[in-house]
Design an enzyme around this catalytic site. Structure first.
Site, PDB file in Angstrom:
ATOM      1  N   GLU A 107       0.807  -1.217   0.000  1.00 29.34           N
ATOM      2  CA  GLU A 107       0.000   0.000   0.000  1.00 29.34           C
ATOM      3  C   GLU A 107       0.843   1.272   0.000  1.00 29.34           C
ATOM      4  OE1 GLU A 107      -3.108   0.267  -0.399  1.00 29.34           O
ATOM      5  OE2 GLU A 107      -3.942  -1.712   0.048  1.00 29.34           O
ATOM      6  N   GLU A 119       7.810 -22.006   7.251  1.00 22.27           N
ATOM      7  CA  GLU A 119       8.063 -21.229   8.461  1.00 22.27           C
ATOM      8  C   GLU A 119       9.105 -21.875   9.361  1.00 22.27           C
ATOM      9  OE1 GLU A 119       5.043 -22.269  12.000  1.00 22.27           O
ATOM     10  OE2 GLU A 119       4.108 -21.171  10.354  1.00 22.27           O
TER      11      GLU A 119
END
Length: 299
Positions: A83, A114
């Site tokens: 953004e 992960e």
């Protein structure tokens, strides 16, 4: 730290009967649980503030803001970073995210990634992290191996490191220079940390990127003056901002924007002082890109 010790993994007896609830009851239950998140963020504000202040200081000297996460936290990092270019016209690479498993993990779960500590450290090296950069590790549990390895490697390289988790006294908090622990408690669905924990992380990341950008002069008051006016809605917003700041009519504001490549700050300076685009750009540059300074409104 074992999973059994984490509040985010706990089963709250208040939610034990959710599979017997009506849709309305479930919606009310989740809404009530979500309403506790802002309070948890508020409690963590001192640590959030300290981390943002430190990050802004480095970014003012050319540093980058880098989010690192796996699964939902990684995707939230990608969302927040993505953004920044349209909202604040950040240059390529100033704000970006590293997610375990790479770009494909944004839309396709890659849960095993992960656990790869070596990949976490290697991703930091690949990003050429250095002393001016800020690396924010995001992990609900505060123990994700990929994120821990990335933060530890970033700290070794002299970067500012921040650990954002939703548990207390985590390995991530110990690894990072700045620890942010937002204690949201057990989830409505035990262990589903895309819920309250994810909401808390989104709120903190909103603060992080927004406040850093405000400190870098990317706004004028609460106006998004560094917006990249790349569609009709944003161009209309640019016109409204120029009019609001300069008092110009619509046609005058639009003409100023057209002449200045729809750069709101440059159009405002050009309009206010009757400058050419080149001279307006030079005045802005001399003010460090800060519109209020370029307008002579502050020292």
């Amino acid at each position: 730290m074992n999973l059994s010790e984490l509040t985010t993994e706990s089963a709250d007896p208040r939610f034990a009967g959710i599979d017997t609830m009506s849709v309305g009851e479930l919606a009310a239950t989740m809404n009530a649980a979500d309403a506790t998140v802002p309070g948890a963020v508020q409690t963590a504000l001192p640590s959030i503030t300290a981390a943002i202040e430190a990050a802004a200081a480095r970014m003012e000297t050319g540093g980058r803001l880098v989010y690192v996460g796996a699964g939902t936290p990684g995707r939230l990092g990608v969302l927040d970073a993505s953004e920044c270019p349209p909202t604040f016209s950040t240059p390529p690479g100033q704000v970006f995210a590293i997610i375990a498993g790479g770009a494909s993990a944004i839309v396709s779960p890659c849960e095993g990634a992960e656990d790869d500590e070596e990949a976490g450290a290697a991703a930091i090296d690949a990003a050429d992290i250095g002393p001016l950069d800020t690396v924010v590790g995001i992990a609900s549990s505060g123990r994700t191996p990929y994120v821990l390895a990335a933060v530890r490697r970033a700290r070794e390289l002299g970067a500012l490191t921040v650990g954002l988790s939703c548990n207390a006294g985590t390995p991530l908090s110990a690894a990072a220079e700045h620890a942010i622990e937002v204690l949201v408690g057990p989830e409505v669905i035990s262990g589903s940390t895309r819920l309250k924990a994810g909401t808390a992380q989104k709120l903190v990341l909103n603060m992080f990127s927004t406040i850093v950008m405000v400190r870098l002069g990317k706004t004028y008051g609460n106006l998004m003056v560094d917006v990249k006016a790349s569609n009709g809605k944003l161009r209309e917003r640019a016109v409204r901002m120029v009019r609001a700041i300069t008092g110009a009519g619509r046609e005058e504001a639009l003409a100023a924007l057209d002449a200045n490549g729809f750069n709101v700050k440059q159009a405002v300076v050009a309009s206010r002082f009757g400058l050419s685009p080149q001279d307006a750009a030079a005045r802005l540059a001399a003010a460090g890109g800060r519109l209020r300074v370029a307008l002579g409104e502050t020292a």
